[in-house]
Design an enzyme around this catalytic site. Structure first.
Site, PDB file in Angstrom:
ATOM      1  N   GLY A  11       0.829  -1.206   0.000  1.00 16.01           N
ATOM      2  CA  GLY A  11       0.000   0.000   0.000  1.00 16.01           C
ATOM      3  C   GLY A  11       0.863   1.257   0.000  1.00 16.01           C
ATOM      4  CD  GLN A  12      -1.934   6.267  -0.156  1.00  9.87           C
ATOM      5  OE1 GLN A  12      -1.507   7.322  -0.598  1.00  9.87           O
ATOM      6  NE2 GLN A  12      -3.023   6.207   0.591  1.00  9.87           N
ATOM      7  CG  LEU A  13       2.881   3.766   6.126  1.00  5.85           C
ATOM      8  CD1 LEU A  13       3.659   5.085   6.090  1.00  5.85           C
ATOM      9  CD2 LEU A  13       2.067   3.675   7.421  1.00  5.85           C
ATOM     10  CB  ALA A  62      -5.722  -0.522   6.530  1.00  2.00           C
ATOM     11  CE1 TYR A  63     -13.529  -3.560   3.189  1.00  2.00           C
ATOM     12  CE2 TYR A  63     -13.830  -1.368   4.110  1.00  2.00           C
ATOM     13  CZ  TYR A  63     -14.275  -2.401   3.330  1.00  2.00           C
ATOM     14  OH  TYR A  63     -15.482  -2.279   2.664  1.00  2.00           O
ATOM     15  CG  ASP A 104      -8.413  11.555  10.347  1.00  2.00           C
ATOM     16  OD1 ASP A 104      -8.291  10.447   9.780  1.00  2.00           O
ATOM     17  OD2 ASP A 104      -8.830  12.566   9.756  1.00  2.00           O
ATOM     18  CE1 TYR A 127     -10.539   2.880   7.333  1.00  3.38           C
ATOM     19  CE2 TYR A 127     -10.895   5.034   8.318  1.00  3.38           C
ATOM     20  CZ  TYR A 127     -10.045   4.091   7.790  1.00  3.38           C
ATOM     21  OH  TYR A 127      -8.690   4.343   7.731  1.00  3.38           O
ATOM     22  CE  LYS A 131      -7.184   2.146  10.764  1.00  2.00           C
ATOM     23  NZ  LYS A 131      -6.172   1.221  10.160  1.00  2.00           N
ATOM     24  CD1 TRP A 151      -7.966  13.628   6.270  1.00  2.00           C
ATOM     25  CD2 TRP A 151      -7.641  15.514   5.131  1.00  2.00           C
ATOM     26  NE1 TRP A 151      -8.975  14.491   6.590  1.00  2.00           N
ATOM     27  CE2 TRP A 151      -8.802  15.659   5.908  1.00  2.00           C
ATOM     28  CE3 TRP A 151      -7.246  16.593   4.342  1.00  2.00           C
ATOM     29  CZ2 TRP A 151      -9.575  16.821   5.903  1.00  2.00           C
ATOM     30  CZ3 TRP A 151      -8.001  17.746   4.347  1.00  2.00           C
ATOM     31  CH2 TRP A 151      -9.157  17.862   5.111  1.00  2.00           C
TER      32      TRP A 151
HETATM   33  N1  LIG Z   1      -5.450   6.216   3.171  1.00  2.00           N
HETATM   34  C1  LIG Z   1      -5.831   7.141   4.050  1.00  2.00           C
HETATM   35  O1  LIG Z   1      -6.314   8.228   3.703  1.00  2.00           O
HETATM   36  C2  LIG Z   1      -5.656   6.874   5.512  1.00  2.00           C
HETATM   37  C3  LIG Z   1      -6.119   7.844   6.425  1.00  2.00           C
HETATM   38  C4  LIG Z   1      -5.949   7.600   7.787  1.00  2.00           C
HETATM   39  C5  LIG Z   1      -5.346   6.433   8.213  1.00  2.00           C
HETATM   40  N2  LIG Z   1      -4.921   5.514   7.297  1.00  2.00           N
HETATM   41  C6  LIG Z   1      -4.300   4.285   7.789  1.00  2.00           C
HETATM   42  O2  LIG Z   1      -2.924   4.300   7.422  1.00  2.00           O
HETATM   43  C7  LIG Z   1      -2.494   2.948   7.209  1.00  2.00           C
HETATM   44  C8  LIG Z   1      -1.815   2.841   5.851  1.00  2.00           C
HETATM   45  O3  LIG Z   1      -2.792   3.201   4.873  1.00  2.00           O
HETATM   46  P1  LIG Z   1      -2.502   3.110   3.312  1.00  2.00           P
HETATM   47  O4  LIG Z   1      -3.229   4.246   2.682  1.00  2.00           O
HETATM   48  O5  LIG Z   1      -1.055   2.909   3.085  1.00  2.00           O
HETATM   49  O6  LIG Z   1      -3.293   1.778   2.981  1.00  2.00           O
HETATM   50  P2  LIG Z   1      -3.401   1.049   1.561  1.00  2.00           P
HETATM   51  O7  LIG Z   1      -2.659   1.812   0.530  1.00  2.00           O
HETATM   52  O8  LIG Z   1      -4.845   0.732   1.365  1.00  2.00           O
HETATM   53  O9  LIG Z   1      -2.596  -0.281   1.840  1.00  2.00           O
HETATM   54  C9  LIG Z   1      -3.086  -1.286   2.661  1.00  2.00           C
HETATM   55  C10 LIG Z   1      -2.460  -2.578   2.191  1.00  2.00           C
HETATM   56  O10 LIG Z   1      -2.939  -3.610   3.055  1.00  2.00           O
HETATM   57  C11 LIG Z   1      -3.256  -4.710   2.234  1.00  2.00           C
HETATM   58  N3  LIG Z   1      -4.155  -5.642   2.916  1.00  2.00           N
HETATM   59  C12 LIG Z   1      -5.503  -5.657   2.920  1.00  2.00           C
HETATM   60  N4  LIG Z   1      -5.952  -6.718   3.603  1.00  2.00           N
HETATM   61  C13 LIG Z   1      -4.861  -7.376   4.051  1.00  2.00           C
HETATM   62  C14 LIG Z   1      -4.687  -8.565   4.801  1.00  2.00           C
HETATM   63  N5  LIG Z   1      -5.729  -9.276   5.199  1.00  2.00           N
HETATM   64  N6  LIG Z   1      -3.432  -8.975   5.077  1.00  2.00           N
HETATM   65  C15 LIG Z   1      -2.365  -8.258   4.647  1.00  2.00           C
HETATM   66  N7  LIG Z   1      -2.457  -7.149   3.916  1.00  2.00           N
HETATM   67  C16 LIG Z   1      -3.707  -6.701   3.627  1.00  2.00           C
HETATM   68  C17 LIG Z   1      -3.884  -4.075   1.022  1.00  2.00           C
HETATM   69  O11 LIG Z   1      -3.987  -4.997  -0.031  1.00  2.00           O
HETATM   70  P3  LIG Z   1      -5.210  -4.791  -1.098  1.00  2.00           P
HETATM   71  O12 LIG Z   1      -4.964  -3.487  -1.766  1.00  2.00           O
HETATM   72  O13 LIG Z   1      -5.050  -5.991  -1.982  1.00  2.00           O
HETATM   73  O14 LIG Z   1      -6.474  -4.807  -0.290  1.00  2.00           O
HETATM   74  C18 LIG Z   1      -2.899  -2.956   0.760  1.00  2.00           C
HETATM   75  O15 LIG Z   1      -1.785  -3.382   0.016  1.00  2.00           O
HETATM   76  C19 LIG Z   1      -3.733   2.070   7.380  1.00  2.00           C
HETATM   77  O16 LIG Z   1      -3.799   1.590   8.682  1.00  2.00           O
HETATM   78  C20 LIG Z   1      -4.872   3.038   7.160  1.00  2.00           C
HETATM   79  O17 LIG Z   1      -6.074   2.646   7.780  1.00  2.00           O
HETATM   80  C21 LIG Z   1      -5.054   5.711   5.978  1.00  2.00           C
END
Ligand SMILES: NC(=O)c1ccc[n+]([C@@H]2O[C@H](COP(=O)([O-])OP(=O)(O)OC[C@H]3O[C@@H](n4cnc5c(N)ncnc54)[C@H](OP(=O)(O)O)[C@@H]3O)[C@@H](O)[C@H]2O)c1
Length: 288
Positions: A11-13, A62-63, A104, A127, A131, A151
């Site tokens: 994912g992004q992070l 994450a989802y 957040d 969601y 979390k 964000w």
């Molecule tokens: N994105 C935002 O705006 C945001 C805001 C606040 C907090 N956060 C939190 O920051 C963190 C990083 O977010 P991100 O944006 O980097 O997330 P992301 O880009 O959605 O990456 C999440 C990764 O987790 C994978 N994943 C999903 N289900 C899984 C499982 N069962 N086992 C292992 N991996 C799994 C996903 O695969 P698939 O793509 O195949 O599902 C994806 O590669 C997360 O905890 C998120 O909730 C994000």
């Protein structure tokens, strides 16, 4: 050699952590995602952790489908909650340190002053509830840090910055909400902060204090302000029009105010956080 396991690393992070890991010699990084380690599978998670014996786990899995979570709250809870429990139980009683990422969206959004970690979480969406469940499971392990971020965007993956650039390239005008206020977070900055903490603790320069920490970039903006800046920095010709949230049909309720106070993470770990505008410019340079 310290072993650092990153879950959800595609994912992004996770991708930003892959990049920043190249600056850290002498650490053994294991990057996994759902195909190599599905953290919803408790048996496989426990086996993987017992075999690899990480000193640190950073859970980026994450989802993140905020609206869809209203239709399938069990799936959101499975990935954002139960899977975190699987990790926490696999390292129970061990020295392994656990950094779990939260959101957040665990806040209700009713405040109008920056939110610190002592303000009670009261999520207003499925969601957010999933979390919050993940936070509680993560904190059952003694050596856990929960980092709430907001964000999130990056040059990797799908995010608001890329969506605005795409729409602003195709359209003469776009509508963006101006009644939701928060702070963007460049995932590259968060990845650097996480590695600063891990390496500082490994070198005994700082102590790891368990608990919840807020992290976003510095500053405040609405999604509308953010979109205006994206369009300007990307050099696009598109009118950004401010609209109210109720003009958009979104299934999930979003907090209207989620600006976070980052004093705790800055003071505990000596972290300097860039302003969101500075970081946005850095990301857009990469996207160009
Ligand atoms: N994105 C935002 O705006 C945001 C805001 C606040 C907090 N956060 C939190 O920051 C963190 C990083 O977010 P991100 O944006 O980097 O997330 P992301 O880009 O959605 O990456 C999440 C990764 O987790 C994978 N994943 C999903 N289900 C899984 C499982 N069962 N086992 C292992 N991996 C799994 C996903 O695969 P698939 O793509 O195949 O599902 C994806 O590669 C997360 O905890 C998120 O909730 C994000």
């Amino acid at each position: 050699m310290a072993i650092i396991l990153v879950t959800g690393a595609d994912g992004q992070l996770g991708n930003e952590l892959r990049l920043v890991s190249k600056n850290y010699y002498g650490y053994d990084f294991i990057f996994t995602d759902v195909s190599s380690l599905d953290i919803t599978d408790s048996v496989k998670t426990s086996e993987f952790i017992n075999q690899n014996k990480p000193d640190w786990i950073v859970n980026c899995a994450a989802y993140n489908l905020v609206d869809k979570a209203e239709e399938e709250p069990e799936q959101a809870l499975l990935i954002n909650g139960i899977a975190v429990k699987n990790i926490a139980e696999s390292i129970k009683g061990s020295e392994c340190k656990f950094i779990h990422i939260s959101s957040d969206y665990v806040y209700d959004g009713k405040s109008n002053i920056p939110l610190n970690e002592n303000i009670a979480a009261a999520p207003v969406s499925a969601y957010g509830r999933s979390k919050l469940a993940g936070e509680l499971y993560a904190l059952q392990h003694q050596g856990s840090m929960v980092i709430r971020t907001s964000w999130l965007y990056s040059s990797f993956g799908k995010n608001f910055v890329k969506t605005i650039i795409r729409h602003a390239t195709e359209k003469e005008s776009i509508k963006v909400v101006f009644d939701q206020v928060g702070t963007p977070t460049y995932a590259a900055d968060l990845a650097a902060a996480i590695m600063n903490i891990i390496s500082g603790v490994i070198r005994n320069q700082i102590a790891m204090n368990s608990g919840i920490y807020n992290y976003s970039n510095e500053g405040v903006c609405s999604w509308y302000d953010f979109a205006c800046e994206i369009v300007k920095e990307a050099g696009l010709n598109c009118n950004v029009l401010p609209v109210l949230s109720n003009e958009f049909k979104q299934t999930a309720v979003r907090p209207s105010y989620s600006v976070m106070d980052k004093s705790k993470i800055k003071e505990n770990y000596g972290i300097t956080i860039p302003h969101w505008r500075t970081s946005l410019i850095n990301c857009i340079k990469l996207l160009k």
